[in-house]
Write a protein that holds these residues in place. Structure first.
Motif, PDB file in Angstrom:
ATOM      1  N   LEU A  14     -23.028  68.905 -80.017  1.00  0.00           N
ATOM      2  CA  LEU A  14     -24.372  68.639 -79.536  1.00  0.00           C
ATOM      3  C   LEU A  14     -24.556  69.076 -78.093  1.00  0.00           C
ATOM      4  O   LEU A  14     -25.598  68.876 -77.517  1.00  0.00           O
ATOM      5  N   ASN A  15     -23.542  69.677 -77.529  1.00  0.00           N
ATOM      6  CA  ASN A  15     -23.621  70.021 -76.120  1.00  0.00           C
ATOM      7  C   ASN A  15     -23.129  71.450 -75.895  1.00  0.00           C
ATOM      8  O   ASN A  15     -22.296  71.689 -75.041  1.00  0.00           O
ATOM      9  N   LEU A  16     -23.636  72.383 -76.708  1.00  0.00           N
ATOM     10  CA  LEU A  16     -23.149  73.753 -76.618  1.00  0.00           C
ATOM     11  C   LEU A  16     -23.412  74.382 -75.264  1.00  0.00           C
ATOM     12  O   LEU A  16     -22.554  75.039 -74.710  1.00  0.00           O
ATOM     13  N   ILE A  17     -24.596  74.200 -74.732  1.00  0.00           N
ATOM     14  CA  ILE A  17     -24.926  74.823 -73.458  1.00  0.00           C
ATOM     15  C   ILE A  17     -24.005  74.303 -72.362  1.00  0.00           C
ATOM     16  O   ILE A  17     -23.469  75.049 -71.563  1.00  0.00           O
ATOM     17  N   ASN A  18     -23.781  72.982 -72.329  1.00  0.00           N
ATOM     18  CA  ASN A  18     -22.943  72.407 -71.287  1.00  0.00           C
ATOM     19  C   ASN A  18     -21.463  72.697 -71.511  1.00  0.00           C
ATOM     20  O   ASN A  18     -20.657  72.526 -70.612  1.00  0.00           O
ATOM     21  N   SER A  19     -21.076  73.147 -72.715  1.00  0.00           N
ATOM     22  CA  SER A  19     -19.693  73.509 -72.974  1.00  0.00           C
ATOM     23  C   SER A  19     -19.345  74.851 -72.340  1.00  0.00           C
ATOM     24  O   SER A  19     -18.192  75.179 -72.167  1.00  0.00           O
ATOM     25  N   PRO A  52     -26.330  81.266 -68.849  1.00  0.00           N
ATOM     26  CA  PRO A  52     -27.629  80.843 -68.313  1.00  0.00           C
ATOM     27  C   PRO A  52     -28.347  79.969 -69.325  1.00  0.00           C
ATOM     28  O   PRO A  52     -28.232  80.176 -70.521  1.00  0.00           O
ATOM     29  N   THR A  53     -29.080  78.968 -68.846  1.00  0.00           N
ATOM     30  CA  THR A  53     -29.822  78.108 -69.762  1.00  0.00           C
ATOM     31  C   THR A  53     -31.165  78.726 -70.115  1.00  0.00           C
ATOM     32  O   THR A  53     -31.773  78.345 -71.093  1.00  0.00           O
ATOM     33  N   GLN A  54     -31.621  79.647 -69.334  1.00  0.00           N
ATOM     34  CA  GLN A  54     -32.863  80.359 -69.628  1.00  0.00           C
ATOM     35  C   GLN A  54     -32.534  81.837 -69.812  1.00  0.00           C
ATOM     36  O   GLN A  54     -31.769  82.400 -69.032  1.00  0.00           O
ATOM     37  N   ILE A  55     -33.091  82.455 -70.830  1.00  0.00           N
ATOM     38  CA  ILE A  55     -32.860  83.877 -71.056  1.00  0.00           C
ATOM     39  C   ILE A  55     -33.859  84.661 -70.205  1.00  0.00           C
ATOM     40  O   ILE A  55     -35.061  84.457 -70.322  1.00  0.00           O
ATOM     41  N   PRO A  56     -33.353  85.539 -69.340  1.00  0.00           N
ATOM     42  CA  PRO A  56     -34.278  86.319 -68.517  1.00  0.00           C
ATOM     43  C   PRO A  56     -35.168  87.205 -69.383  1.00  0.00           C
ATOM     44  O   PRO A  56     -34.723  87.715 -70.416  1.00  0.00           O
ATOM     45  N   THR A  94     -37.172  74.351 -86.273  1.00  0.00           N
ATOM     46  CA  THR A  94     -36.925  75.098 -85.040  1.00  0.00           C
ATOM     47  C   THR A  94     -36.865  74.141 -83.856  1.00  0.00           C
ATOM     48  O   THR A  94     -36.002  74.273 -82.982  1.00  0.00           O
ATOM     49  N   LEU A  95     -37.759  73.179 -83.837  1.00  0.00           N
ATOM     50  CA  LEU A  95     -37.758  72.208 -82.745  1.00  0.00           C
ATOM     51  C   LEU A  95     -36.479  71.362 -82.747  1.00  0.00           C
ATOM     52  O   LEU A  95     -35.926  71.059 -81.685  1.00  0.00           O
ATOM     53  N   PHE A  96     -35.981  70.994 -83.935  1.00  0.00           N
ATOM     54  CA  PHE A  96     -34.728  70.246 -84.007  1.00  0.00           C
ATOM     55  C   PHE A  96     -33.574  71.080 -83.459  1.00  0.00           C
ATOM     56  O   PHE A  96     -32.722  70.587 -82.722  1.00  0.00           O
ATOM     57  N   PHE A  97     -33.543  72.351 -83.836  1.00  0.00           N
ATOM     58  CA  PHE A  97     -32.484  73.222 -83.327  1.00  0.00           C
ATOM     59  C   PHE A  97     -32.520  73.271 -81.802  1.00  0.00           C
ATOM     60  O   PHE A  97     -31.498  73.101 -81.131  1.00  0.00           O
ATOM     61  N   ILE A  98     -33.691  73.484 -81.249  1.00  0.00           N
ATOM     62  CA  ILE A  98     -33.826  73.562 -79.798  1.00  0.00           C
ATOM     63  C   ILE A  98     -33.432  72.238 -79.161  1.00  0.00           C
ATOM     64  O   ILE A  98     -32.710  72.200 -78.163  1.00  0.00           O
ATOM     65  N   TYR A 154     -31.369  69.831 -80.235  1.00  0.00           N
ATOM     66  CA  TYR A 154     -29.950  69.476 -80.304  1.00  0.00           C
ATOM     67  C   TYR A 154     -29.027  70.485 -79.628  1.00  0.00           C
ATOM     68  O   TYR A 154     -27.928  70.135 -79.219  1.00  0.00           O
ATOM     69  N   PHE A 155     -29.434  71.739 -79.505  1.00  0.00           N
ATOM     70  CA  PHE A 155     -28.525  72.757 -78.990  1.00  0.00           C
ATOM     71  C   PHE A 155     -28.873  73.266 -77.593  1.00  0.00           C
ATOM     72  O   PHE A 155     -28.151  74.078 -77.051  1.00  0.00           O
ATOM     73  N   TYR A 156     -29.954  72.788 -77.020  1.00  0.00           N
ATOM     74  CA  TYR A 156     -30.318  73.202 -75.660  1.00  0.00           C
ATOM     75  C   TYR A 156     -30.513  71.969 -74.780  1.00  0.00           C
ATOM     76  O   TYR A 156     -31.532  71.831 -74.118  1.00  0.00           O
ATOM     77  N   GLU A 157     -29.501  71.103 -74.790  1.00  0.00           N
ATOM     78  CA  GLU A 157     -29.582  69.852 -74.042  1.00  0.00           C
ATOM     79  C   GLU A 157     -29.762  70.102 -72.554  1.00  0.00           C
ATOM     80  O   GLU A 157     -29.156  71.006 -71.980  1.00  0.00           O
ATOM     81  N   GLY A 158     -30.603  69.288 -71.959  1.00  0.00           N
ATOM     82  CA  GLY A 158     -30.792  69.345 -70.522  1.00  0.00           C
ATOM     83  C   GLY A 158     -31.665  70.480 -70.031  1.00  0.00           C
ATOM     84  O   GLY A 158     -31.730  70.730 -68.836  1.00  0.00           O
ATOM     85  N   THR A 159     -32.344  71.168 -70.929  1.00  0.00           N
ATOM     86  CA  THR A 159     -33.184  72.293 -70.525  1.00  0.00           C
ATOM     87  C   THR A 159     -34.657  71.933 -70.694  1.00  0.00           C
ATOM     88  O   THR A 159     -35.014  70.959 -71.364  1.00  0.00           O
ATOM     89  N   ARG A 160     -35.499  72.752 -70.113  1.00  0.00           N
ATOM     90  CA  ARG A 160     -36.939  72.578 -70.296  1.00  0.00           C
ATOM     91  C   ARG A 160     -37.307  72.777 -71.773  1.00  0.00           C
ATOM     92  O   ARG A 160     -38.198  72.119 -72.301  1.00  0.00           O
ATOM     93  N   ALA A 161     -36.574  73.656 -72.461  1.00  0.00           N
ATOM     94  CA  ALA A 161     -36.825  73.887 -73.889  1.00  0.00           C
ATOM     95  C   ALA A 161     -36.597  72.606 -74.685  1.00  0.00           C
ATOM     96  O   ALA A 161     -37.375  72.281 -75.590  1.00  0.00           O
ATOM     97  N   GLN A 162     -35.551  71.849 -74.364  1.00  0.00           N
ATOM     98  CA  GLN A 162     -35.308  70.592 -75.067  1.00  0.00           C
ATOM     99  C   GLN A 162     -36.452  69.610 -74.801  1.00  0.00           C
ATOM    100  O   GLN A 162     -36.915  68.926 -75.713  1.00  0.00           O
ATOM    101  N   TYR A 163     -36.903  69.570 -73.581  1.00  0.00           N
ATOM    102  CA  TYR A 163     -38.023  68.686 -73.214  1.00  0.00           C
ATOM    103  C   TYR A 163     -39.273  69.049 -74.020  1.00  0.00           C
ATOM    104  O   TYR A 163     -39.916  68.180 -74.605  1.00  0.00           O
ATOM    105  N   TYR A 164     -39.615  70.346 -74.069  1.00  0.00           N
ATOM    106  CA  TYR A 164     -40.801  70.772 -74.819  1.00  0.00           C
ATOM    107  C   TYR A 164     -40.632  70.517 -76.318  1.00  0.00           C
ATOM    108  O   TYR A 164     -41.588  70.159 -77.005  1.00  0.00           O
ATOM    109  N   ALA A 165     -39.405  70.708 -76.845  1.00  0.00           N
ATOM    110  CA  ALA A 165     -39.161  70.444 -78.261  1.00  0.00           C
ATOM    111  C   ALA A 165     -39.376  68.963 -78.568  1.00  0.00           C
ATOM    112  O   ALA A 165     -40.022  68.610 -79.568  1.00  0.00           O
TER     113      ALA A 165
END
Length: 160
Positions: free
Chosen positions: A36-41, A46-50, A76-80, A82-93
């Protein structure tokens, strides 16, 4: 008469079949590694794709806005979420899921939605049938006679 010689094409097909038979999938190949913490692993990712990394970047779509996220389907929102923890994308999802009447259970870390009106509503909880998103099976499932205790309900107002 007798056996016909193998053509080069048939010989190649036979080799490919033998190679495939020697490398059959194993039952554990279908086991999904759950994190559940792929980004932080991977802290160097980068947490945002340029924008210049998008293959077909369309400037009229603002991918970093709630307006974009609220039009996405729940899977799609569930994926975002659970897999983008701590990002603005997770907040919007999370905000988009809440707008679609999903509620997050803090103890078991799953999203729930009423399937029908609760059979019982008291000050501390409600009991009824709920649809929930099962992250292990990656599907929506139904749970009958579930007691949703309000103390585990995520109540944060997600307004900016």
């Amino acid at each position: 008469l007798g056996p016909l010689p193998l053509t080069p094409e048939r010989a190649m097909q036979l080799e490919m079949l033998e190679a495939a038979a020697a490398n059959l999938p194993q039952p554990n190949d279908s086991n999904r590694v759950r994190s559940l913490n792929l980004i932080n692993s991977f802290p160097n990712l980068p947490t945002q794709i340029p924008p210049h990394h998008y293959h077909s970047y369309d400037p009229k779509h603002n991918f970093d806005s709630f307006e974009y996220f609220k039009n996405l389907v729940p899977d799609t929102l569930f994926f975002i979420f659970y897999f983008y923890e701590g990002t603005r994308a997770q907040y919007y999802a999370a905000k988009a899921l809440k707008e679609q009447h999903w509620r997050f259970h803090k103890k078991i870390k799953m999203w729930f939605q009423r399937y029908e009106e609760p059979k019982e509503i008291v000050e501390s909880h409600e009991t009824g049938t709920y649809v929930y998103f099962d992250i292990d099976l990656w599907q929506q499932r139904t749970k009958e006679d579930f007691k949703f205790e309000y103390k585990w309900l995520e109540e944060n107002n997600l307004d900016e």
